[in-house]
Design a protein around this motif. Structure first.
Motif, short mmCIF file in Angstrom:
data_model
loop_
_atom_site.label_atom_id
_atom_site.label_comp_id
_atom_site.label_asym_id
_atom_site.label_seq_id
_atom_site.Cartn_x
_atom_site.Cartn_y
_atom_site.Cartn_z
N UNK A 300 19.14 -6.01 -64.17
CA UNK A 300 19.40 -6.37 -62.83
C UNK A 300 17.99 -5.22 -63.23
N UNK A 301 16.77 -5.16 -62.17
CA UNK A 301 16.34 -4.35 -61.67
C UNK A 301 16.46 -4.21 -60.81
N UNK A 302 15.92 -2.60 -60.81
CA UNK A 302 16.16 -1.56 -59.18
C UNK A 302 15.38 -0.44 -59.55
N UNK A 303 16.29 0.64 -58.89
CA UNK A 303 15.59 1.81 -58.33
C UNK A 303 16.84 3.02 -57.85
N UNK A 304 16.73 4.17 -58.85
CA UNK A 304 17.79 4.96 -58.99
C UNK A 304 17.58 5.84 -58.03
N UNK A 310 24.35 14.16 -53.21
CA UNK A 310 23.96 14.82 -54.98
C UNK A 310 24.15 13.41 -55.91
N UNK A 311 24.31 12.35 -56.16
CA UNK A 311 24.63 12.03 -57.51
C UNK A 311 23.76 10.56 -57.34
N UNK A 312 23.84 10.22 -58.61
CA UNK A 312 22.89 9.33 -58.38
C UNK A 312 23.25 8.15 -58.62
N UNK A 313 22.30 6.66 -57.73
CA UNK A 313 22.40 5.69 -57.67
C UNK A 313 21.71 4.45 -58.11
N UNK A 314 22.20 3.69 -58.56
CA UNK A 314 21.02 2.66 -59.26
C UNK A 314 21.62 0.71 -57.85
N UNK A 315 20.11 0.93 -57.52
CA UNK A 315 20.40 0.46 -56.27
C UNK A 315 19.47 -1.25 -56.86
N UNK A 316 19.58 -2.40 -56.96
CA UNK A 316 19.57 -3.50 -57.22
C UNK A 316 18.59 -3.85 -56.22
N UNK A 317 16.85 -3.84 -56.42
CA UNK A 317 16.24 -4.35 -55.32
C UNK A 317 15.67 -5.63 -55.68
#
Length: 371
Positions: A300-304, A310-317
């Motif tokens: 999947x392509x996404x954005x962090x 203040x935690x990292x989340x990977x969100x698919x775009x």
């Protein structure tokens, strides 16, 4: 107890004590130091990594519909002779721009002028005969049938003159609208009959940019909507959608779309390749740099981004729309802190120390982007 025995026992006890002390010292060294030192080291290992972030707010934009296209004339006509005769004059050469009503071809009049004079004189005679018959009928010296016969002769003469006048008018073939002479099929001296082709005209103002839109996108556009086209040479021009085919092409399952583009100077040539650029559905999206896109393990392509804790989340775009300013993507929250530097070194769920990107605005105001 003898003194020698007591001295030997003390030596053994001293040696055992030294061995125990040495073992304790070695064990303490292997343990990494004091408990205070251990706590300090653990604290250093848990320090969050710093990452650069940019605050972004979703904007209103339109998904672009692009399709290969070609240019066509607005109108094309083939002029044909409506009377017979020899060509005696030519008013425009091939490639010439002509105005509506401008003479293109003239056919020899031959005896048409004489026949017009003859019918004109005949009409005058029939008018006098009809007047006399009407007077005699009123005085009772001529029957109703005889009066009707005189009237019929007058009408026949008038019809004959109208026919010759129309025939004379057809000896001059004029442009029916502003156009360009695409081809001329006769020369001076040629003899033409009724129905013979004379010339072909094309009207290229406006020029029509024609493309085929797939069935998924055709519902996003409508007649009267503005659009753009990229014509030969890369120049972008604006126009208006004037036609949408109500039926799909059976072989391609696409719909014909016509974009009318003003072309007063005829700079856009007919029959060249072009590209349609039409505004489709309106969406909410974030404008990001392609460099912030990341790839998940599942492809999947996404954005962090960094969440409120203040935690990292990977969100698919999804739905990337490429522009000169960057890419519009959907799938992110309405407001998000996007990691711009360091995203390759942090994982989903990891605590980080977000630092605002130097010189970056705190947010991006939403705006309408029609193209």
């Amino acid at each position: 107890m003898p003194a020698s025995t007591s001295s030997r026992r003390n030596s053994i006890l001293i040696a055992a004590a030294i061995a125990i002390a040495l073992a304790v010292w070695i064990a303490s060294g292997l343990g990494g130091g004091t408990p205070a030192d251990d706590a300090s080291s653990a604290a250093e290992d848990e320090t969050p990594m710093s990452v650069s972030v940019r605050s972004s707010r979703e904007q209103t934009t339109r998904r672009m519909i692009e399709a290969s296209a070609r240019t066509e004339p607005d109108r094309t006509i083939e002029l044909k002779a409506e009377t017979e005769g020899r060509i005696v004059a030519i008013g425009a050469d091939r490639g010439a721009a002509v105005r509506a009503g401008q003479s293109l071809i003239e056919i020899d009049m031959r005896d048409r002028g004489q026949r017009l004079a003859e019918t004109t004189a005949l009409i005058r005679q029939r008018e006098l005969e009809h007047a006399a018959a009407d007077r005699l009928h009123n005085e009772g010296f001529m029957s109703e049938a005889e009066l009707a016969g005189a009237e019929a002769l007058l009408v026949a003469a008038q019809a004959a003159r109208e026919r010759i006048e129309h025939d004379i008018a057809r000896t001059r073939i004029a442009a029916p609208f502003d156009a360009v002479v695409y081809d001329r099929l006769v020369e001076i001296g040629d003899y033409v009959g009724i129905g013979d082709p004379i010339a072909q005209l094309v009207d290229a103002d406006p020029v029509i940019v024609v493309g085929n839109i797939n069935e998924r996108a055709i519902g996003q556009i409508e007649i009267g909507q503005s659009g753009k086209a990229r014509v030969l040479g890369g120049r972008e021009v604006e126009g208006t959608i004037r036609y949408l085919s109500p039926v799909a092409d059976e072989s391609t399952r696409t719909f014909r779309v016509e974009l009318a583009v003003p072309n007063p100077d005829l700079a856009i040539r007919v029959g060249t390749s072009a590209e349609l650029i039409l505004g489709g559905e309106t969406i909410k999206a974030h404008l990001v740099s392609p460099s912030v896109l990341a790839l998940a393990d599942d492809g999947r392509i996404g954005v962090k981004i960094v969440d409120e804790t203040n935690h990292v989340r990977f969100v698919g775009v999804d739905s990337p729309i490429t522009t000169s300013e960057g890419m519009f993507v959907t799938g992110l929250p309405a407001e998000a802190r996007i990691i711009t530097v360091g995203q390759g070194f942090v994982e989903h769920g990891q605590a980080v120390d977000p630092v605002a990107e130097a010189g970056a605005p705190s947010s991006v105001a939403g705006n309408e982007r029609p193209y």
